[in-house]
Design an enzyme around this catalytic site. Structure first.
Site, short mmCIF file in Angstrom:
data_model
loop_
_atom_site.label_atom_id
_atom_site.label_comp_id
_atom_site.label_asym_id
_atom_site.label_seq_id
_atom_site.Cartn_x
_atom_site.Cartn_y
_atom_site.Cartn_z
N ARG A 63 0.84 -1.20 0.00
CA ARG A 63 0.00 0.00 0.00
C ARG A 63 0.88 1.26 0.00
O ARG A 63 0.60 2.24 -0.69
CB ARG A 63 -0.89 -0.07 1.25
N ARG A 89 -10.48 5.06 -3.90
CA ARG A 89 -9.48 4.61 -2.93
C ARG A 89 -9.07 5.79 -2.05
O ARG A 89 -9.13 6.94 -2.47
CB ARG A 89 -8.24 4.08 -3.65
N HIS A 107 -18.15 14.56 -2.68
CA HIS A 107 -18.77 13.44 -1.96
C HIS A 107 -20.28 13.53 -2.12
O HIS A 107 -20.86 14.61 -1.95
CB HIS A 107 -18.37 13.52 -0.48
#
Ligand code: GRF
Length: 191
Positions: A63, A89, A107
């Protein structure tokens, strides 16, 4: 002179397309960066001559490596503004710290209500009569950064996740273009 905008997107890319279509002498979308080699968004970028970089998690052994590659790739395009528009992500510490104050996200809910990946579904389950769209700065949390602007959208009888999300995205597209143009002009929220 037009500011340089890099867009991060993972899926359909209708917000990316709205940003590309609304370009004027205040801003230019210089690159799409995606984590998803199959993203429909890639087609929108390609047909408009916008450069595409794919940073797929499977190509990295950790990651942290993916985070660094994402940050380096964003940096390569020398953006004035980075727009996460349907990027599914979490942007790691490397990216967040490097681009603080010029990394924004859209969002599909009225934050702080319904953060996370299932905002539209969560709003429906909660039975609210109003939800909406929030454009905010990205910080180290999940959908927790300072709000730039919000606009509400009604939840209508009979809505399912798809119909409600489409109504929200109609608002998101306009709001995002407005915020990018404001950022370019250093207006309102960015003074
Ligand atoms: C938008 O609702 C965005 O807020 C959310 O994902 C959606 C992206 O839509 N994170 P699209 O892929 O640009 O059509």
């Amino acid at each position: 002179m037009a500011i340089r905008v890099v867009v991060l997107a993972s899926g359909t890319g209708s917000l990316l397309k709205a940003l590309i279509d609304a370009q004027d002498d205040s801003y230019q979308v210089v690159a799409l960066i995606t984590d998803n080699p199959g993203a429909v968004a890639i087609g929108h970028a390609a047909t408009s001559g916008v450069q595409v970089a794919v940073i797929a998690p499977n190509d990295f052994s950790s990651r942290d490596e993916w985070d660094l590659a994402l940050a380096d790739t964003i940096d390569y395009y020398q953006p004035d503004l980075v727009v996460s528009a349907g990027f599914m992500r979490i942007i790691g510490e490397a990216g967040v710290s490097k681009f603080t104050g010029r990394l924004i996200n859209t969002h599909p809910a009225l934050l702080p209500n319904f953060p996370g990946a299932h905002a539209v579904r969560d709003a429906l389950v909660a039975g609210v009569t109003e939800t909406g769209s929030t454009v905010h700065f990205v910080d180290a949390g999940v959908d927790t950064g300072p709000v730039i602007v919000q606009k509400s959208v009604p939840v209508l009888p009979g809505d399912d996740e798809a119909t409600l999300h489409e109504r929200i995205k109609g608002v998101e597209r306009d709001l995002l273009v407005e915020v990018v143009k404001d950022f370019a002009g250093q207006k309102k929220y960015f003074e």
